[in-house]
Design a protein around this motif. Structure first.
Motif, PDB file in Angstrom:
ATOM      1  N   LYS A  60     -25.322 -28.317   1.522  1.00 21.63           N
ATOM      2  CA  LYS A  60     -26.160 -28.622   0.361  1.00 21.63           C
ATOM      3  C   LYS A  60     -27.609 -28.219   0.638  1.00 21.63           C
ATOM      4  O   LYS A  60     -28.271 -27.617  -0.215  1.00 21.63           O
ATOM      5  CB  LYS A  60     -26.071 -30.140   0.103  1.00 21.63           C
ATOM      6  CG  LYS A  60     -26.721 -30.598  -1.187  1.00 21.63           C
ATOM      7  CD  LYS A  60     -26.567 -32.114  -1.311  1.00 21.63           C
ATOM      8  CE  LYS A  60     -27.591 -32.692  -2.255  1.00 21.63           C
ATOM      9  NZ  LYS A  60     -27.657 -34.150  -2.195  1.00 21.63           N
ATOM     10  N   LEU A 117     -33.761 -50.930  -3.447  1.00 24.93           N
ATOM     11  CA  LEU A 117     -32.386 -50.726  -2.990  1.00 24.93           C
ATOM     12  C   LEU A 117     -32.251 -49.549  -2.025  1.00 24.93           C
ATOM     13  O   LEU A 117     -31.451 -49.586  -1.103  1.00 24.93           O
ATOM     14  CB  LEU A 117     -31.456 -50.517  -4.192  1.00 24.93           C
ATOM     15  CG  LEU A 117     -31.240 -51.736  -5.089  1.00 24.93           C
ATOM     16  CD1 LEU A 117     -30.448 -51.361  -6.329  1.00 24.93           C
ATOM     17  CD2 LEU A 117     -30.498 -52.839  -4.335  1.00 24.93           C
ATOM     18  N   LEU A 118     -33.009 -48.500  -2.270  1.00 26.46           N
ATOM     19  CA  LEU A 118     -32.822 -47.278  -1.477  1.00 26.46           C
ATOM     20  C   LEU A 118     -33.960 -47.017  -0.486  1.00 26.46           C
ATOM     21  O   LEU A 118     -33.810 -46.208   0.418  1.00 26.46           O
ATOM     22  CB  LEU A 118     -32.703 -46.062  -2.409  1.00 26.46           C
ATOM     23  CG  LEU A 118     -31.527 -46.082  -3.382  1.00 26.46           C
ATOM     24  CD1 LEU A 118     -31.666 -44.974  -4.410  1.00 26.46           C
ATOM     25  CD2 LEU A 118     -30.210 -45.927  -2.650  1.00 26.46           C
TER      26      LEU A 118
ATOM     27  N   VAL B  94     -26.282 -49.773  -6.235  1.00 29.58           N
ATOM     28  CA  VAL B  94     -27.262 -49.492  -5.183  1.00 29.58           C
ATOM     29  C   VAL B  94     -27.830 -48.067  -5.308  1.00 29.58           C
ATOM     30  O   VAL B  94     -29.043 -47.863  -5.288  1.00 29.58           O
ATOM     31  CB  VAL B  94     -26.640 -49.691  -3.772  1.00 29.58           C
ATOM     32  CG1 VAL B  94     -27.613 -49.263  -2.689  1.00 29.58           C
ATOM     33  CG2 VAL B  94     -26.254 -51.149  -3.578  1.00 29.58           C
ATOM     34  N   ALA B  95     -26.927 -47.079  -5.470  1.00 25.88           N
ATOM     35  CA  ALA B  95     -27.393 -45.681  -5.474  1.00 25.88           C
ATOM     36  C   ALA B  95     -27.993 -45.270  -6.815  1.00 25.88           C
ATOM     37  O   ALA B  95     -28.636 -44.234  -6.898  1.00 25.88           O
ATOM     38  CB  ALA B  95     -26.237 -44.759  -5.104  1.00 25.88           C
ATOM     39  N   ARG B  99     -22.441 -39.128  -9.385  1.00 30.37           N
ATOM     40  CA  ARG B  99     -21.979 -38.029 -10.237  1.00 30.37           C
ATOM     41  C   ARG B  99     -20.635 -37.520  -9.728  1.00 30.37           C
ATOM     42  O   ARG B  99     -20.276 -37.703  -8.584  1.00 30.37           O
ATOM     43  CB  ARG B  99     -22.981 -36.873 -10.192  1.00 30.37           C
ATOM     44  CG  ARG B  99     -24.212 -37.086 -11.032  1.00 30.37           C
ATOM     45  CD  ARG B  99     -24.988 -35.790 -11.158  1.00 30.37           C
ATOM     46  NE  ARG B  99     -25.475 -35.330  -9.867  1.00 30.37           N
ATOM     47  CZ  ARG B  99     -26.602 -35.763  -9.298  1.00 30.37           C
ATOM     48  NH1 ARG B  99     -27.331 -36.672  -9.910  1.00 30.37           N
ATOM     49  NH2 ARG B  99     -26.991 -35.296  -8.139  1.00 30.37           N
ATOM     50  N   SER B 243     -22.561 -45.055   1.600  1.00 25.73           N
ATOM     51  CA  SER B 243     -23.527 -44.165   2.258  1.00 25.73           C
ATOM     52  C   SER B 243     -23.468 -42.771   1.662  1.00 25.73           C
ATOM     53  O   SER B 243     -24.503 -42.115   1.538  1.00 25.73           O
ATOM     54  CB  SER B 243     -23.350 -44.153   3.772  1.00 25.73           C
ATOM     55  OG  SER B 243     -22.107 -43.632   4.105  1.00 25.73           O
ATOM     56  N   SER B 244     -22.276 -42.301   1.244  1.00 26.11           N
ATOM     57  CA  SER B 244     -22.256 -40.951   0.657  1.00 26.11           C
ATOM     58  C   SER B 244     -22.907 -40.952  -0.723  1.00 26.11           C
ATOM     59  O   SER B 244     -23.561 -39.980  -1.090  1.00 26.11           O
ATOM     60  CB  SER B 244     -20.842 -40.358   0.625  1.00 26.11           C
ATOM     61  OG  SER B 244     -19.941 -41.240   0.069  1.00 26.11           O
ATOM     62  N   MET B 246     -25.458 -42.833  -1.526  1.00 29.73           N
ATOM     63  CA  MET B 246     -26.901 -42.878  -1.249  1.00 29.73           C
ATOM     64  C   MET B 246     -27.439 -41.539  -0.744  1.00 29.73           C
ATOM     65  O   MET B 246     -28.595 -41.215  -0.938  1.00 29.73           O
ATOM     66  CB  MET B 246     -27.217 -43.984  -0.234  1.00 29.73           C
ATOM     67  CG  MET B 246     -27.048 -45.374  -0.842  1.00 29.73           C
ATOM     68  SD  MET B 246     -27.095 -46.679   0.386  1.00 29.73           S
ATOM     69  CE  MET B 246     -28.826 -46.798   0.705  1.00 29.73           C
ATOM     70  N   LYS B 247     -26.563 -40.768  -0.085  1.00 36.14           N
ATOM     71  CA  LYS B 247     -27.000 -39.459   0.421  1.00 36.14           C
ATOM     72  C   LYS B 247     -26.815 -38.365  -0.632  1.00 36.14           C
ATOM     73  O   LYS B 247     -27.081 -37.195  -0.368  1.00 36.14           O
ATOM     74  CB  LYS B 247     -26.187 -39.092   1.669  1.00 36.14           C
ATOM     75  CG  LYS B 247     -26.568 -39.859   2.913  1.00 36.14           C
ATOM     76  CD  LYS B 247     -25.574 -39.521   4.019  1.00 36.14           C
ATOM     77  CE  LYS B 247     -25.616 -40.510   5.154  1.00 36.14           C
ATOM     78  NZ  LYS B 247     -26.751 -40.451   6.004  1.00 36.14           N
ATOM     79  N   GLY B 248     -26.276 -38.740  -1.796  1.00 36.16           N
ATOM     80  CA  GLY B 248     -26.091 -37.742  -2.854  1.00 36.16           C
ATOM     81  C   GLY B 248     -24.812 -36.940  -2.722  1.00 36.16           C
ATOM     82  O   GLY B 248     -24.636 -35.928  -3.376  1.00 36.16           O
ATOM     83  N   LEU B 249     -23.892 -37.384  -1.840  1.00 33.30           N
ATOM     84  CA  LEU B 249     -22.601 -36.693  -1.708  1.00 33.30           C
ATOM     85  C   LEU B 249     -21.622 -37.347  -2.678  1.00 33.30           C
ATOM     86  O   LEU B 249     -20.724 -38.093  -2.291  1.00 33.30           O
ATOM     87  CB  LEU B 249     -22.090 -36.782  -0.264  1.00 33.30           C
ATOM     88  CG  LEU B 249     -22.998 -36.158   0.788  1.00 33.30           C
ATOM     89  CD1 LEU B 249     -22.488 -36.469   2.189  1.00 33.30           C
ATOM     90  CD2 LEU B 249     -23.075 -34.652   0.589  1.00 33.30           C
ATOM     91  N   LEU B 252     -17.653 -36.890  -2.557  1.00 32.52           N
ATOM     92  CA  LEU B 252     -17.053 -37.609  -1.427  1.00 32.52           C
ATOM     93  C   LEU B 252     -16.949 -39.092  -1.764  1.00 32.52           C
ATOM     94  O   LEU B 252     -15.983 -39.765  -1.427  1.00 32.52           O
ATOM     95  CB  LEU B 252     -17.909 -37.406  -0.174  1.00 32.52           C
ATOM     96  CG  LEU B 252     -17.429 -38.077   1.113  1.00 32.52           C
ATOM     97  CD1 LEU B 252     -16.066 -37.541   1.509  1.00 32.52           C
ATOM     98  CD2 LEU B 252     -18.410 -37.858   2.241  1.00 32.52           C
ATOM     99  N   ARG B 312     -25.694 -47.204 -13.155  1.00 31.12           N
ATOM    100  CA  ARG B 312     -25.873 -48.592 -12.714  1.00 31.12           C
ATOM    101  C   ARG B 312     -25.208 -49.585 -13.677  1.00 31.12           C
ATOM    102  O   ARG B 312     -24.588 -50.553 -13.242  1.00 31.12           O
ATOM    103  CB  ARG B 312     -27.366 -48.876 -12.576  1.00 31.12           C
ATOM    104  CG  ARG B 312     -27.666 -49.982 -11.647  1.00 31.12           C
ATOM    105  CD  ARG B 312     -29.131 -49.968 -11.241  1.00 31.12           C
ATOM    106  NE  ARG B 312     -29.331 -49.325  -9.959  1.00 31.12           N
ATOM    107  CZ  ARG B 312     -30.435 -48.685  -9.621  1.00 31.12           C
ATOM    108  NH1 ARG B 312     -31.426 -48.577 -10.446  1.00 31.12           N
ATOM    109  NH2 ARG B 312     -30.538 -48.147  -8.411  1.00 31.12           N
TER     110      ARG B 312
END
Lengths: 140, 334
Positions: A60, A117-118, B94-95, B99, B243-244, B246-249, B252, B312
């Motif tokens: 990415k 939150l983030l 949370v995130a 998508r 975690s994925s 939050m990382k934009g993955l 996954l 959300r």
């Protein structure tokens, strides 16, 4: 005024960040675009999944850096891509120090809920950056 | 009181043993598979599909073998409801949003829905027997084939793109460590055995503490499976999905949950049913399985309505659905 600019991106609001960075440049400049592959995962994350996440983030990041380079394909601008692994705020500050940049450009604009939150990378960078910072207010 | 504290402690320790053992087992199995020449695509897809779901599978098998079949079924169905309504709900809250691409969502979601309907169909006939097990395992093989096909296509496209563009990115050196020749080493074999033994012992301890706690607290084993063990064995899905996201993955994130739900039913119930009939409780048929199918459909509706993302508000709706389900199941319908 700014000869060496460090640009940070996670792939969001790239157009706004490019526009504001271009406004900073008068004449010639070196633009270093940094993408950080965040490698930290929570306890009990399977190792193979962690590896997969890092691979996905790396792929990415390459796409994002490639897209960013198109925005700086202009005369007088020397564009450089930089991809590092680690904690985003720490790595941005480290790159700014190592490269001795004049300014860091980064996006900001998370909602209060998102910030709680983030967390906010820009807030952390503001506290320990070795140079001027331009925070670009993004769409949020 | 001391006994309850000891059992809760045992439950937590056994959960950690199960999750870490599953990780060690899958990780080293992939190493051996790679050394044997099995394609990295097949290994990658299988490892990620099985990796997070092994705790549910292990506890379902051990519960069945030790005579607590309803606990195993409860863990599987409970995990599936929690995975969608709880884990995706928490991750979206949370995130901010998760998508997803329409191709991946359609494939994984249709498979998850189809899997739920297959389970419901066989539940209508009473106990789940070996004939249902054969259909379920065959359906999972079909799903794996679909995943491998999609991954191959994705890898081919990636390869072509990489050839076109010349990369001049400064990277940290550890990235270049891959692609070295691999041979089977004894350490990997030893770790596979250690992982497997840990999984069996951990699952056995977990089922034991779950059954004992249920009996002391005077609650049905099914409830223990549906909630405590289901949520506990889904910790890998929770950490990966959250975690994925939050990382934009995003792919996954949703893919982990949908893939896990498909595995949980087709393999988590299918494999134990090969060896013994899995009894079906009436409430599982009339309430738990329909709720599982309902949250699967609800997820699809929420994602489609918000332009292919779970936002959300959608996350809050999913979490509220889970709370209502848990309340009804624990306090009203028991």
């Amino acid at each position: 005024m700014y000869d060496k600019i460090l640009l940070t991106t996670m792939g969001e609001y790239m157009d706004e960040i490019i526009e504001h960075t271009l406004n900073l440049i008068q004449g010639e400049a070196e633009v270093i675009c940094i993408y950080i592959v965040e490698t930290s995962v929570p306890f009990l994350t399977p190792k193979k999944v962690k590896e997969m996440m890092i691979d996905e983030l790396t792929a990415k990041g390459k796409d994002i850096l490639e897209d960013m380079s198109k925005g700086f394909d202009k005369p007088g601008i020397n564009f450089r891509k930089l991809m590092v692994k680690g904690n985003p705020a720490d790595e941005i500050v480290k790159a700014a120090t190592d490269e001795e940049v004049d300014v860091i450009v980064m996006g900001t604009g998370k909602s209060i809920v998102d910030k709680h939150l983030l967390g906010s990378v820009s807030e952390k960078v503001v506290h320990s950056a070795p140079c001027t910072i331009l925070l670009v207010r993004t769409a949020n | 009181m001391l006994e309850i504290i000891a059992l809760v402690g045992l439950l937590i320790i056994s959960l950690i043993i199960v999750i870490k053992s599953a990780d060690v087992f899958v990780d080293n199995l992939v190493e051996i598979g790679g050394a044997l020449g099995i394609s990295q695509i097949i290994l990658g897809v299988t490892a990620s599909a099985i990796g997070t779901s092994l705790p549910e599978f292990g506890s379902a098998v051990i519960a069945s073998l030790s005579g607590s079949t309803e606990l195993g079924v409860g863990t599987v169905i409970g995990s599936n409801i929690w995975n969608i309504a709880g884990i995706l709900g928490i991750s979206a809250v949370v995130a901010g949003s998760i998508r997803t691409g329409s191709e991946g969502l359609t494939r994984d979601w249709l498979m998850t829905l189809g899997t739920g309907l297959i389970l419901l169909f066989f539940m209508l006939f009473g106990d789940i027997t070996w004939t249902a097990a054969v259909v379920m395992i065959a359906a999972y093989c079909f799903y794996l084939w679909l995943l491998i096909k999609a991954q191959k296509k994705h890898s081919d496209e990636d390869g072509q793109e990489k050839e076109k563009e010349s990369q001049n990115i400064d990277e940290t050196p550890e990235k270049l460590e891959k692609n070295s020749e691999k041979t089977i080493n004894k350490k990997s074999i030893a770790f596979v055995i250690v992982g497997f033994v840990g999984l069996v012992i951990g699952c056995r301890l977990m089922v034991y503490s779950g059954v004992e706690l249920a009996s002391i607290a005077g609650i049905p084993a099914m409830i223990m499976g549906l909630f405590t063990l289901a949520i506990g064995t889904s910790i890998p899905e929770l950490v990966v999905t959250l975690s994925s996201a939050m990382k934009g993955l995003h792919d996954l994130s949703i893919g982990t949950v949908l893939g896990s739900n498909t595995f949980n039913i087709l393999i988590g119930i299918g494999v134990p049913a090969l060896f013994m009939s899995v009894p079906v409780e009436r409430l599982s048929l009339t309430f738990d399985a329909p709720v599982m199918i309902f949250v699967t459909i609800l997820l699809f509706v929420l994602v489609r309505k918000s332009n292919m993302k779970l936002n959300r508000v959608g996350g809050i709706i999913l979490l509220a659905t889970y709370i209502v389900y848990a309340f009804l199941r624990i306090f009203v319908l028991t």
